[in-house]
Design a protein around this motif. Structure first.
Motif, mmCIF file in Angstrom:
data_model
loop_
_atom_site.group_PDB
_atom_site.id
_atom_site.type_symbol
_atom_site.label_atom_id
_atom_site.label_comp_id
_atom_site.label_asym_id
_atom_site.label_seq_id
_atom_site.Cartn_x
_atom_site.Cartn_y
_atom_site.Cartn_z
ATOM 1 N N ASP A 14 9.406 -1.718 43.362
ATOM 2 C CA ASP A 14 8.545 -0.571 43.062
ATOM 3 C C ASP A 14 7.200 -0.704 43.764
ATOM 4 O O ASP A 14 6.699 0.250 44.358
ATOM 5 C CB ASP A 14 8.332 -0.415 41.555
ATOM 6 N N GLN A 15 6.603 -1.897 43.701
ATOM 7 C CA GLN A 15 5.314 -2.110 44.364
ATOM 8 C C GLN A 15 5.426 -1.899 45.869
ATOM 9 O O GLN A 15 4.560 -1.261 46.484
ATOM 10 C CB GLN A 15 4.786 -3.519 44.080
ATOM 11 N N ASN A 17 7.667 -0.088 47.490
ATOM 12 C CA ASN A 17 7.890 1.334 47.757
ATOM 13 C C ASN A 17 6.609 2.144 47.622
ATOM 14 O O ASN A 17 6.327 3.014 48.450
ATOM 15 C CB ASN A 17 8.978 1.893 46.837
ATOM 16 N N VAL A 18 5.825 1.856 46.583
ATOM 17 C CA VAL A 18 4.577 2.594 46.377
ATOM 18 C C VAL A 18 3.601 2.312 47.514
ATOM 19 O O VAL A 18 2.971 3.232 48.055
ATOM 20 C CB VAL A 18 3.958 2.240 44.999
ATOM 21 N N ARG A 19 3.482 1.063 47.895
ATOM 22 C CA ARG A 19 2.542 0.711 48.973
ATOM 23 C C ARG A 19 2.959 1.332 50.297
ATOM 24 O O ARG A 19 2.121 1.861 51.034
ATOM 25 C CB ARG A 19 2.430 -0.801 49.093
ATOM 26 N N ALA A 21 4.909 3.962 50.694
ATOM 27 C CA ALA A 21 4.805 5.419 50.578
ATOM 28 C C ALA A 21 3.358 5.863 50.730
ATOM 29 O O ALA A 21 3.068 6.838 51.436
ATOM 30 C CB ALA A 21 5.376 5.894 49.241
ATOM 31 N N SER A 22 2.437 5.145 50.097
ATOM 32 C CA SER A 22 1.038 5.560 50.193
ATOM 33 C C SER A 22 0.505 5.401 51.605
ATOM 34 O O SER A 22 -0.353 6.163 52.048
ATOM 35 C CB SER A 22 0.175 4.779 49.198
ATOM 36 N N GLU A 25 3.499 8.085 53.755
ATOM 37 C CA GLU A 25 3.852 9.418 53.280
ATOM 38 C C GLU A 25 2.843 10.476 53.731
ATOM 39 O O GLU A 25 3.208 11.592 54.075
ATOM 40 C CB GLU A 25 3.981 9.424 51.759
#
Length: 147
Positions: A14-15, A17-19, A21-22, A25
């Motif tokens: 999750d970490q 993917n979030v990093r 993506a930010s 994205e």
């Protein structure tokens, strides 16, 4: 016990993917929803009729048609009469759809170099082996049950 490891893997995934993506994205076209991108991916891989898309996504033809209407309005796809079967509409990526994938591939290459490029060959081989195993498990668990 495997559970604490699995929980830690989920948190780390999750970490990551979030990093990622930010970071990336904001550089992609944010007009598109995840389902629209999936439809574009399927069209790109030659799934070119509404019926076939609906079957792949396990949704109704009308749900796919609504998504396709938005993609066509925004210039990502085009609909053309199939010359082999004039009753059938063939879907193709329009110029904007092609451009989306060209740019997404450039971002993917950049991400690969900046992230995966820092791993050793052994680490990459280990990661590949684990991902192949996970894909096999998912395939057997979810897709070999008769759908």
């Amino acid at each position: 016990m495997k559970n604490p490891y699995i929980e830690q893997i989920n948190v780390l995934q999750d970490q990551l993917n979030v990093r990622l993506a930010s970071k990336y994205e904001s550089r992609l076209d944010n007009q598109l929803t995840a389902k629209q991108v999936l439809l574009l991916e399927l069209i790109r891989s030659n799934v070119s009729t509404t019926k076939a898309l609906a079957q792949h996504l396990h949704v109704s033809n009308s749900a796919v048609s609504q998504l396709l209407n938005k993609l066509e309005e925004r210039g990502y796809i085009s609909r053309n009469i199939n010359p082999d079967n004039r009753r059938e509409i063939k879907l193709e990526l329009a110029q904007k759809g092609e451009a989306y994938f060209i740019y997404a591939e450039k971002l993917q290459q950049e991400m690969n170099e900046r992230v995966y490029g820092k791993l050793s060959l052994e680490d990459l081989q280990q990661l590949l082996m684990i991902l192949e195993k996970l894909n096999t498990i998912v395939q057997e668990e979810y897709y070999n049950e008769g759908d």
